[in-house]
Design a protein around this motif. Structure first.
Motif: not given
Ligand code: HGY
Ligand code: MN
Ligand code: MN
Ligand code: MN
Length: 428
Positions: A5-11, A13-16, A117-123, A423-426
């Motif tokens: 299950a994609v636990a975080v949506r692609a949109q 995840v923001q990376v600079d 990025a996952l932390q910022r996305a609240g994952f 995120a998917r693997l976790s």
């Protein structure tokens, strides 16, 4: 992909990419050579500075740090299921002489940024996520590639490791003990490094392609399906040497010329393998005493032979060793030959291949399934956990040279794919 299950949506995840480049540039300054060249050899002062740099970055992103006896550094982001094996990602920060700033480092700095990025996305991870700084992937100091990951996979004996000496004639344990790692013996150090059963559930590595295909085909992400089989040989030739003026040609047994013949024999045997996938390199070729008016007495060659097909590679290794013997006998020089390593290829695990491909697609990125012709720590991690790799394009495929380069947008793409894959693997 349905498995995850994609636990975080692609949109989200923001990376600079520019920020990642800025951190990579700071790391690149920790080098024995001036920018843009990067030289950072295992356990040298700049390697130790790089280790502190990365540990500080891990702490900034709420990771707890563990260092093992060989100097592998784990930055752990705890998950809700602490009993599960981790989703492990990472790469290396050691750099061969006069290399570039992206080989290896992208997979460490980029992995930390993927966690950020996952932390910022609240994952919130279910399986813990760990970033690994492998102690040494390059063979530069002790002549052995992937020393840390070989040990983690239980693929390195104390005898083999102690037989690899640096230019001061010391082996890994002796130097490790000086810089605060190591153990009472090499066996203890290896035992302490070996991964425990169930410790790691997945391993995925982000790396520049170190080849031209993605850029040439205008593609964003390489989904690595296998890693080619590397072998390293060392051959030395020993003649009597002599005066360049006084020793007539019939009286000579010139070790330098024996070495030259062998280097050309490597090329001949590789080209005769029947496949363009076989490659061979005489990467170092030293002769002594090294004076214009002294007939070379000693020659030492380090030979790198690889192929995506293990048995085909092995046939070339055997042919090169046979040539060394034939050349030595014909030229009446003494010789030694040693196989440093002769490793089988590794295949990526389908679960990770599909998680990487699905993550790239979720980001609207184009992909290509491909083989890695360079080796990586992933080659050995594949022996202890399902393995996968993510490639991004690099300019002209250049690597192991100061003008190695990847675009900030490609870096951002790779880090984002890594983040979604983890995120998917976790789970979570
Ligand atoms: O040589 C290799 O394949 C790796 O880049 N060390
Ligand atoms: Mn490299
Ligand atoms: Mn590398
Ligand atoms: Mn003289």
């Amino acid at each position: 992909v349905a498995l995850f299950a994609v636990a975080v949506r692609a949109q989200t995840v923001q990376v600079d990419g520019n920020k990642v480049v800025e951190v990579l540039t700071r790391l690149a300054n920790l080098s024995d050579h001036e920018n843009p060249a990067v030289t950072r050899i295992l356990f040298t002062p700049n390697d130790m500075l790089a280790r502190n740099f990365v540990k500080d970055l891990m702490r900034e992103h709420h990771m707890t740090i563990r260092e093992d006896a060989m100097g592998n550094i784990f930055g752990r982001w705890e998950g809700s299921d602490a009993s599960a094996g981790s989703v492990l990602t990472g790469s290396h920060c050691d750099a061969i002489p006069l290399a570039g700033m992206y080989d290896g480092t992208l997979g460490v700095i980029g992995a930390i940024e993927a966690v950020a990025a996952l932390q910022r996305a609240g994952f919130k991870p279910s399986r813990p996520i760990e970033v690994l700084f492998f102690t040494s992937e390059e063979p530069t100091r002790f002549g052995l590639s992937c020393s840390g990951s070989r040990a983690m996979a239980g693929a390195l004996t104390a005898e083999a490791l102690e037989s690899k000496l640096d230019s001061q004639g010391r082996h890994f344990l002796q130097v490790a003990n000086e810089v605060g790692y190591g153990a009472a013996s090499t066996s203890d150090m290896l035992a302490a490094t070996r991964l425990k059963e169930g410790q790691v559930d997945y391993f995925v590595e982000l790396h520049i392609e170190q080849g031209p295909l993605l850029e040439r085909e205008g593609l964003d992400i390489g989904v690595v399906t296998a890693i080619a089989a590397p072998a390293a040989l060392e051959v030395t030739f020993h003649g009597d040497g002599g005066h360049a003026g006084g020793q007539l040609m019939p009286d000579r047994n010139d070790a330098g010329l024996a070495g030259a013949e062998l280097a050309l024999a490597v090329e001949r045997h590789v080209l005769a393998s029947g496949s363009v996938d076989t490659v061979g390199t005489t990467g170092t070729f030293e002769i002594a005493p090294g004076a214009i008016n002294s007939v070379p007495r000693d020659a030492r060659l380090a030979i790198d032979i690889r192929d995506i097909d293990g048995p085909r590679r092995d046939r070339v290794v055997a042919a090169v060793l046979a040539s060394a013997k034939e050349i030595a006998e014909r030229r009446k020089v003494r010789y030694t030959s040693r196989v440093i390593n002769q490793d089988p290829p590794a295949s990526s695990h389908e679960d990770i291949v599909s998680a990487v491909a699905a993550s790239a697609e979720a980001l609207g990125l184009s992909t290509k399934r491909m083989v890695s012709r360079a080796y990586h720590d992933s080659l050995f991690m594949a022996r202890v956990a399902p393995m996968g790799m993510i490639f991004i394009p690099c300019k002209n495929g250049w690597s192991h040279r100061p003008d190695e380069f990847s675009k900030p947008q490609d870096i951002a793409n790779g880090v984002s794919v890594l983040a979604l894959t983890m995120a998917r693997l976790s789970g979570g």
